[in-house]
Scaffold this motif. Structure first.
Motif, PDB file in Angstrom:
ATOM      1  N   GLU A 365      -5.410  -1.705  -1.509  1.00  0.00           N
ATOM      2  CA  GLU A 365      -5.446  -2.070  -0.090  1.00  0.00           C
ATOM      3  C   GLU A 365      -5.573  -3.580   0.067  1.00  0.00           C
ATOM      4  O   GLU A 365      -4.861  -4.200   0.871  1.00  0.00           O
ATOM      5  CB  GLU A 365      -6.603  -1.374   0.621  1.00  0.00           C
ATOM      6  CG  GLU A 365      -6.653  -1.696   2.112  1.00  0.00           C
ATOM      7  CD  GLU A 365      -7.910  -1.221   2.794  1.00  0.00           C
ATOM      8  OE1 GLU A 365      -7.900  -1.118   4.045  1.00  0.00           O
ATOM      9  OE2 GLU A 365      -8.919  -0.987   2.111  1.00  0.00           O
ATOM     10  N   PHE A 366      -6.464  -4.191  -0.677  1.00  0.00           N
ATOM     11  CA  PHE A 366      -6.661  -5.632  -0.565  1.00  0.00           C
ATOM     12  C   PHE A 366      -5.392  -6.390  -0.926  1.00  0.00           C
ATOM     13  O   PHE A 366      -5.032  -7.377  -0.276  1.00  0.00           O
ATOM     14  CB  PHE A 366      -7.825  -6.068  -1.455  1.00  0.00           C
ATOM     15  CG  PHE A 366      -8.189  -7.526  -1.302  1.00  0.00           C
ATOM     16  CD1 PHE A 366      -8.484  -8.047  -0.054  1.00  0.00           C
ATOM     17  CD2 PHE A 366      -8.243  -8.364  -2.395  1.00  0.00           C
ATOM     18  CE1 PHE A 366      -8.826  -9.391   0.100  1.00  0.00           C
ATOM     19  CE2 PHE A 366      -8.595  -9.704  -2.262  1.00  0.00           C
ATOM     20  CZ  PHE A 366      -8.876 -10.216  -1.011  1.00  0.00           C
ATOM     21  N   THR A 367      -4.690  -5.933  -1.951  1.00  0.00           N
ATOM     22  CA  THR A 367      -3.430  -6.562  -2.338  1.00  0.00           C
ATOM     23  C   THR A 367      -2.420  -6.488  -1.197  1.00  0.00           C
ATOM     24  O   THR A 367      -1.755  -7.485  -0.864  1.00  0.00           O
ATOM     25  CB  THR A 367      -2.856  -5.893  -3.597  1.00  0.00           C
ATOM     26  OG1 THR A 367      -3.765  -6.075  -4.685  1.00  0.00           O
ATOM     27  CG2 THR A 367      -1.500  -6.478  -3.968  1.00  0.00           C
ATOM     28  N   VAL A 368      -2.306  -5.317  -0.587  1.00  0.00           N
ATOM     29  CA  VAL A 368      -1.393  -5.156   0.553  1.00  0.00           C
ATOM     30  C   VAL A 368      -1.763  -6.126   1.669  1.00  0.00           C
ATOM     31  O   VAL A 368      -0.905  -6.803   2.245  1.00  0.00           O
ATOM     32  CB  VAL A 368      -1.428  -3.705   1.073  1.00  0.00           C
ATOM     33  CG1 VAL A 368      -0.712  -3.593   2.420  1.00  0.00           C
ATOM     34  CG2 VAL A 368      -0.797  -2.763   0.064  1.00  0.00           C
ATOM     35  N   LEU A 369      -3.054  -6.220   1.975  1.00  0.00           N
ATOM     36  CA  LEU A 369      -3.494  -7.080   3.069  1.00  0.00           C
ATOM     37  C   LEU A 369      -3.210  -8.553   2.773  1.00  0.00           C
ATOM     38  O   LEU A 369      -2.830  -9.313   3.671  1.00  0.00           O
ATOM     39  CB  LEU A 369      -4.983  -6.875   3.342  1.00  0.00           C
ATOM     40  CG  LEU A 369      -5.427  -5.463   3.739  1.00  0.00           C
ATOM     41  CD1 LEU A 369      -6.894  -5.465   4.138  1.00  0.00           C
ATOM     42  CD2 LEU A 369      -4.567  -4.917   4.867  1.00  0.00           C
ATOM     43  N   LYS A 426       7.135  -6.679  -6.498  1.00  0.00           N
ATOM     44  CA  LYS A 426       6.789  -5.360  -7.035  1.00  0.00           C
ATOM     45  C   LYS A 426       5.291  -5.093  -6.891  1.00  0.00           C
ATOM     46  O   LYS A 426       4.879  -3.960  -6.650  1.00  0.00           O
ATOM     47  CB  LYS A 426       7.202  -5.250  -8.506  1.00  0.00           C
ATOM     48  CG  LYS A 426       7.002  -3.860  -9.102  1.00  0.00           C
ATOM     49  CD  LYS A 426       7.523  -3.779 -10.526  1.00  0.00           C
ATOM     50  CE  LYS A 426       7.452  -2.350 -11.070  1.00  0.00           C
ATOM     51  NZ  LYS A 426       6.090  -1.795 -11.084  1.00  0.00           N
ATOM     52  N   GLU A 427       4.484  -6.126  -7.042  1.00  0.00           N
ATOM     53  CA  GLU A 427       3.044  -5.941  -6.881  1.00  0.00           C
ATOM     54  C   GLU A 427       2.724  -5.415  -5.484  1.00  0.00           C
ATOM     55  O   GLU A 427       1.906  -4.505  -5.316  1.00  0.00           O
ATOM     56  CB  GLU A 427       2.299  -7.253  -7.120  1.00  0.00           C
ATOM     57  CG  GLU A 427       0.779  -7.109  -7.002  1.00  0.00           C
ATOM     58  CD  GLU A 427       0.035  -8.423  -7.093  1.00  0.00           C
ATOM     59  OE1 GLU A 427      -1.046  -8.451  -7.710  1.00  0.00           O
ATOM     60  OE2 GLU A 427       0.528  -9.431  -6.544  1.00  0.00           O
ATOM     61  N   TYR A 428       3.406  -5.956  -4.490  1.00  0.00           N
ATOM     62  CA  TYR A 428       3.179  -5.514  -3.110  1.00  0.00           C
ATOM     63  C   TYR A 428       3.690  -4.089  -2.904  1.00  0.00           C
ATOM     64  O   TYR A 428       2.974  -3.240  -2.363  1.00  0.00           O
ATOM     65  CB  TYR A 428       3.863  -6.456  -2.123  1.00  0.00           C
ATOM     66  CG  TYR A 428       3.904  -5.913  -0.716  1.00  0.00           C
ATOM     67  CD1 TYR A 428       2.759  -5.843   0.050  1.00  0.00           C
ATOM     68  CD2 TYR A 428       5.105  -5.446  -0.162  1.00  0.00           C
ATOM     69  CE1 TYR A 428       2.787  -5.329   1.349  1.00  0.00           C
ATOM     70  CE2 TYR A 428       5.149  -4.934   1.130  1.00  0.00           C
ATOM     71  CZ  TYR A 428       3.991  -4.874   1.881  1.00  0.00           C
ATOM     72  OH  TYR A 428       4.022  -4.353   3.161  1.00  0.00           O
ATOM     73  N   THR A 429       4.903  -3.809  -3.301  1.00  0.00           N
ATOM     74  CA  THR A 429       5.471  -2.483  -3.045  1.00  0.00           C
ATOM     75  C   THR A 429       4.706  -1.396  -3.784  1.00  0.00           C
ATOM     76  O   THR A 429       4.528  -0.294  -3.264  1.00  0.00           O
ATOM     77  CB  THR A 429       6.965  -2.446  -3.420  1.00  0.00           C
ATOM     78  OG1 THR A 429       7.139  -2.848  -4.787  1.00  0.00           O
ATOM     79  CG2 THR A 429       7.765  -3.377  -2.514  1.00  0.00           C
ATOM     80  N   ASP A 430       4.240  -1.695  -4.994  1.00  0.00           N
ATOM     81  CA  ASP A 430       3.440  -0.713  -5.740  1.00  0.00           C
ATOM     82  C   ASP A 430       2.101  -0.461  -5.041  1.00  0.00           C
ATOM     83  O   ASP A 430       1.649   0.682  -4.923  1.00  0.00           O
ATOM     84  CB  ASP A 430       3.185  -1.202  -7.165  1.00  0.00           C
ATOM     85  CG  ASP A 430       4.410  -1.118  -8.056  1.00  0.00           C
ATOM     86  OD1 ASP A 430       5.427  -0.528  -7.620  1.00  0.00           O
ATOM     87  OD2 ASP A 430       4.363  -1.647  -9.185  1.00  0.00           O
TER      88      ASP A 430
END
Length: 542
Positions: A365-369, A426-430
């Motif tokens: 979640e934090f990565t997405v944000l 890819k980090e975001y989409t994963d």
């Protein structure tokens, strides 16, 4: 909001959350941000204390009060409580046009035109929501000081159409609490530290800190907050309020300084479920410039108040988050009492363990944000009249003006977000795929148990304001599932522990705001746990 308590999984390892929560609040008693000259309790005889929207309407209908008179009373109240007296610092800016707006609405009423149940009702708006008027929109950041939006946010346009009087903007956790991993909720470089009106050296939570404190302290009838993960629910719980985070897509985000395009939403904060339902009805609706709101087509009732009956819990099946049966004994006791209320109102309660099954989602979640914050803020600033045009420029401004912009904590979350690549990474989409699986997990759990809703403790009671170390874990937190799934979530006062409010949460699947409000209303009417604040200076004896 308190999302970082969820995302930093092991950062508090070895530290007792319950021991921290009951600690004496002494860390920053001498800070210039928190005056230490109040009496132990504020003598409070405000004529509009705890008044509802419907009661205000009846006063105006009868001619006993006008919108101008009510607006002036609230403006005087803001000065007495926010700027003098207890120094709540919940309002960051008063609207110089408030009385003019009220005059126009009084003239309309006199001519026989009443726009609806919010006609002439004074409200406050969080300072990350654009208003195309004399007020600034800054997200509490000195870097945006002087920025005035060219036009209203879509949700503000709808509220104006409903006939509200916008009293002003509320303080917030700067950048909606997405600036530092050790920030103090309710502090912004522009507005200072918002205080909890129940116990003044306790946190109001955030990021909708000012909205929560202001409604609780009767500085307005209702307020609007925003949430990405807990920013409506947590301050509502800490401040003894009803707060509702809608399904993502029910309320437009156009003109709101963003964190996350997949989780952001605005929501009402009120003293009663009925008032929250009235405000939500005015806010909801499709916006051509916010594509996700197209999903709400055909799903917004004419009014949410038709769902508000005392029998709304009868025959319902409610999943009870079992992990909250352990922890601080006062909070657990209130939770058990709330469950008994559900049962007495005809609901069947089933134990479930939702949080345990989602415990690995916080980092994703934090990565997405981080990714979505960078993309969203850069887009917002690119067309704004602020002196900074990118997140990088915000960071540079803060470094140059560190003494005033970063006197207590820094900006490592801004910096780590700015270091991210684009949304095609890819980090975001994963990470996004992982958080979206939360919705499937909730759906599976609710389907397997034939549930209408899942309940829990919204968040524990308010911790001490600590500008040096920042917020700490309260031992309870029920916001991430609904936040990651984009599902509706409501908190209602559940009771008090040591003079501090605790909220009871109900969450449901998408577009179930009506039934959710109905269940919350039935609980509220059966329990009656809202207690007005007393502005106690501290729980620590003098």
């Amino acid at each position: 909001m308190n999302r970082r308590n969820f995302i930093r999984n092991s950062a508090m390892a070895g530290v007792s959350a319950t021991a921290l929560t009951t600690a004496a609040c002494k860390t920053d008693r001498q800070s210039a941000s928190i005056p230490d000259n109040e009496t132990n309790a504020f003598a409070d005889d405000f004529v509009l204390n705890e008044i509802s929207v419907d009661e205000l309407q009846k006063l105006m209908e009868s001619g006993q009060y006008t919108s101008v008179a009510i607006t002036q009373l609230y403006l005087d109240r803001i000065q007495a409580v926010d700027q003098k007296g207890p120094h709540l610092r919940s309002v960051i800016e008063v609207n110089p046009d408030a009385l003019t707006m009220a005059t126009t609405l009084d003239q309309e009423r006199k001519a026989g035109k009443v726009r609806g149940p919010l006609h002439g009702i004074p409200i406050l708006i969080k300072d990350n929501i654009d208003t195309g008027d004399a007020m600034m929109t800054t997200a509490g950041a000195l870097a945006l000081n002087g920025h005035r939006a060219a036009k209203d946010a879509f949700v503000v346009t709808k509220l104006r159409e409903a006939g509200v009087v916008i009293l002003g903007k509320t303080n917030l956790s700067e950048w909606a609490n997405f600036r530092s991993t050790r920030s103090s909720s309710g502090w912004s470089s522009r507005g200072g530290q918002t205080r909890n009106p129940y116990v003044l050296d306790r946190s109001p939570s955030g990021s909708s800190s000012g909205s929560g404190a202001a409604v609780a302290a009767n500085l307005c009838a209702v307020a609007v907050g925003t949430e990405t993960d807990g920013s409506v629910i947590a301050p509502s719980s800490f401040c003894g309020l009803v707060g509702l985070k809608p399904t993502v897509g029910l309320v437009s985000r156009t003109g709101i300084i963003p964190i996350s395009k997949t989780q952001d939403t605005a929501g009402p904060m009120a003293r009663t479920v009925t008032d929250a339902a009235l405000v939500l009805g005015a806010m909801a609706g499709a916006d051509p410039t916010d594509a996700v709101t197209n999903e709400s087509a055909g799903k917004v009732p004419k009014t949410f108040t038709t769902y508000l009956t005392t029998s709304s819990l009868a025959g319902k099946r409610i999943g009870m988050e079992a992990s909250f049966l352990n922890g601080q004994e006062g909070v657990v006791g209130l939770y058990k009492d709330a469950i008994e209320v559900l049962k007495k109102q005809g609901a069947t309660v089933v134990e479930v363990e939702l949080l345990k099954s989602l415990s690995d989602r916080g980092g994703a979640e934090f990565t997405v944000l981080q990714y979505e914050f960078k993309e969203g803020v850069n887009h917002y600033l690119s067309t704004a009249s602020a002196g900074v045009k990118t997140l990088s420029e915000v960071i540079a401004f803060n470094r140059k003006n560190a003494a005033t912009a970063m006197p207590f904590f820094k900006q490592e979350t801004l910096e780590s977000s700015d270091a991210k690549a684009g949304l095609d990474s890819k980090e975001y989409t994963d990470a996004l795929a992982k958080t979206r699986r939360s919705r499937a997990r909730i759906d599976e759990l609710m389907a397997a148990n034939k549930l209408d809703a899942i309940c829990g403790v919204s968040i524990g009671f308010a911790g001490c304001i600590d500008l040096v170390n920042g917020d700490y874990d309260t031992g309870f937190y029920f916001c991430p599932p609904a936040a990651m799934a984009g599902y509706p979530h409501i908190t209602v006062p559940m009771g008090m522990v040591q003079g501090l409010p605790v909220g009871f949460s109900l969450m449901a699947r998408a577009w179930q705001e009506g039934p959710l409000l109905g269940m919350a209303y039935a609980y509220e009417q059966a329990s009656k746990k809202r207690v007005p604040p007393r502005f106690i200076k501290s729980l620590v004896p003098a």
